[in-house]
Enzyme design. Sequence first.
Site, PDB file in Angstrom:
ATOM      1  N   PRO A 194       0.827  -1.209   0.000  1.00 46.00           N
ATOM      2  CA  PRO A 194       0.000   0.000   0.000  1.00 46.00           C
ATOM      3  C   PRO A 194       0.862   1.260   0.000  1.00 46.00           C
ATOM      4  O   PRO A 194       2.080   1.201   0.200  1.00 46.00           O
ATOM      5  CB  PRO A 194      -0.793  -0.117   1.316  1.00 46.00           C
ATOM      6  CG  PRO A 194      -0.705  -1.557   1.695  1.00 46.00           C
ATOM      7  CD  PRO A 194       0.627  -2.035   1.191  1.00 46.00           C
ATOM      8  N   CYS A 195       0.224   2.403  -0.187  1.00 44.96           N
ATOM      9  CA  CYS A 195       0.959   3.664  -0.291  1.00 44.96           C
ATOM     10  C   CYS A 195       1.727   3.958   0.993  1.00 44.96           C
ATOM     11  O   CYS A 195       1.383   3.465   2.078  1.00 44.96           O
ATOM     12  CB  CYS A 195       0.015   4.811  -0.637  1.00 44.96           C
ATOM     13  SG  CYS A 195      -0.978   5.386   0.751  1.00 44.96           S
ATOM     14  N   LEU A 196       2.751   4.768   0.886  1.00 49.64           N
ATOM     15  CA  LEU A 196       3.613   5.067   2.024  1.00 49.64           C
ATOM     16  C   LEU A 196       2.868   5.762   3.154  1.00 49.64           C
ATOM     17  O   LEU A 196       3.228   5.608   4.328  1.00 49.64           O
ATOM     18  CB  LEU A 196       4.787   5.936   1.564  1.00 49.64           C
ATOM     19  CG  LEU A 196       5.759   5.285   0.578  1.00 49.64           C
ATOM     20  CD1 LEU A 196       6.788   6.306   0.115  1.00 49.64           C
ATOM     21  CD2 LEU A 196       6.445   4.078   1.199  1.00 49.64           C
ATOM     22  N   ALA A 197       1.814   6.508   2.827  1.00 47.40           N
ATOM     23  CA  ALA A 197       1.059   7.198   3.878  1.00 47.40           C
ATOM     24  C   ALA A 197       0.419   6.219   4.848  1.00 47.40           C
ATOM     25  O   ALA A 197       0.194   6.544   6.020  1.00 47.40           O
ATOM     26  CB  ALA A 197      -0.008   8.101   3.257  1.00 47.40           C
ATOM     27  N   SER A 198       0.129   5.009   4.370  1.00 51.85           N
ATOM     28  CA  SER A 198      -0.488   4.004   5.244  1.00 51.85           C
ATOM     29  C   SER A 198       0.464   3.521   6.330  1.00 51.85           C
ATOM     30  O   SER A 198       0.053   2.843   7.266  1.00 51.85           O
ATOM     31  CB  SER A 198      -0.973   2.808   4.420  1.00 51.85           C
ATOM     32  OG  SER A 198       0.126   2.075   3.890  1.00 51.85           O
TER      33      SER A 198
END
Length: 298
Positions: A194-198
């Site tokens: 998943p995206c790094l923000a997760s």
Amino acid sequence: MNKRNELTGTQKLTALTRRLVDHIGSLGPVVVAFSGGVDSSVVAAAAVRARHDRFESGDLDSTERCLAVTARSPSLASWQTDLAIRVAGEIGIKHRFVSTNEQSRDGYRRNHSDRCYYCKSTLYHFLQPIADELNAVILSGTNADDLGDHRPGIQAGREAQVITPLADLHLTKSEVRSIAQELGLSNADLPASPCLASRIEYRVDVTPERLARIDAAESWLRRHGLPDLRVRLHSGELARIEVPRDCFQRVVEMEMNRSLTNQFRQLGFRHVTLDLVGLRSGSMNEGLVQINQVGEKS
């Protein structure tokens, strides 16, 4: 397993793939929200196969096209850019990048449990003009298993009328991986990423600097032999490393031989810890019950 059961299993997989291809083929021109991961790759590959089948049968409208679009933003891990380019080329789908600005949205930066909603709604806002230009519908790689997790981005997709062919056909993650193998995709066994923000703890602001730090830390660990991992960032700039439990010794060796802690501190982390539960998807959501009891406050 006897020969007959093997044949039956193969036939079932072929039938599942055929259902997916036919379903996507019935939608006309499509724009695929494409990360290069296995889910969106299966959707893209099925769209290409459907277009080829329609061309072969003479049913293809001359204006019918399929396009894969990847969002370029600080939350995209550096290695995923190259992955998306490579896999799109293997599939044979036209591919482009679009720069998104989710960082400009307060709901995204403040990083409450609905952060993914703001990310996905921004993505679909940028994809819609592209879809309008092609008179196309937008497809995502949401699968049936995603519906049981905390995924605010799914609501953003519903509001944007994004079509989810995998979920619509009740295809699970394991079935999607099997279809990926049936379609000959090189990333069929690629671990989810998943995206790094997760990776950032809820209520810790999402900033470009933090995203870049996580990307650098994960890249360093990958270069040292850990392909499947997460570096979670908690308040106080604490890094929590998640790897499969059979890789714990490898992390310990890195600390002893290559001074993992010093490397992470150079990147800007203050503390480093190894999660003894091991790698699992969505571990940041494990505390949502407590967060929701307190209540989301702006």
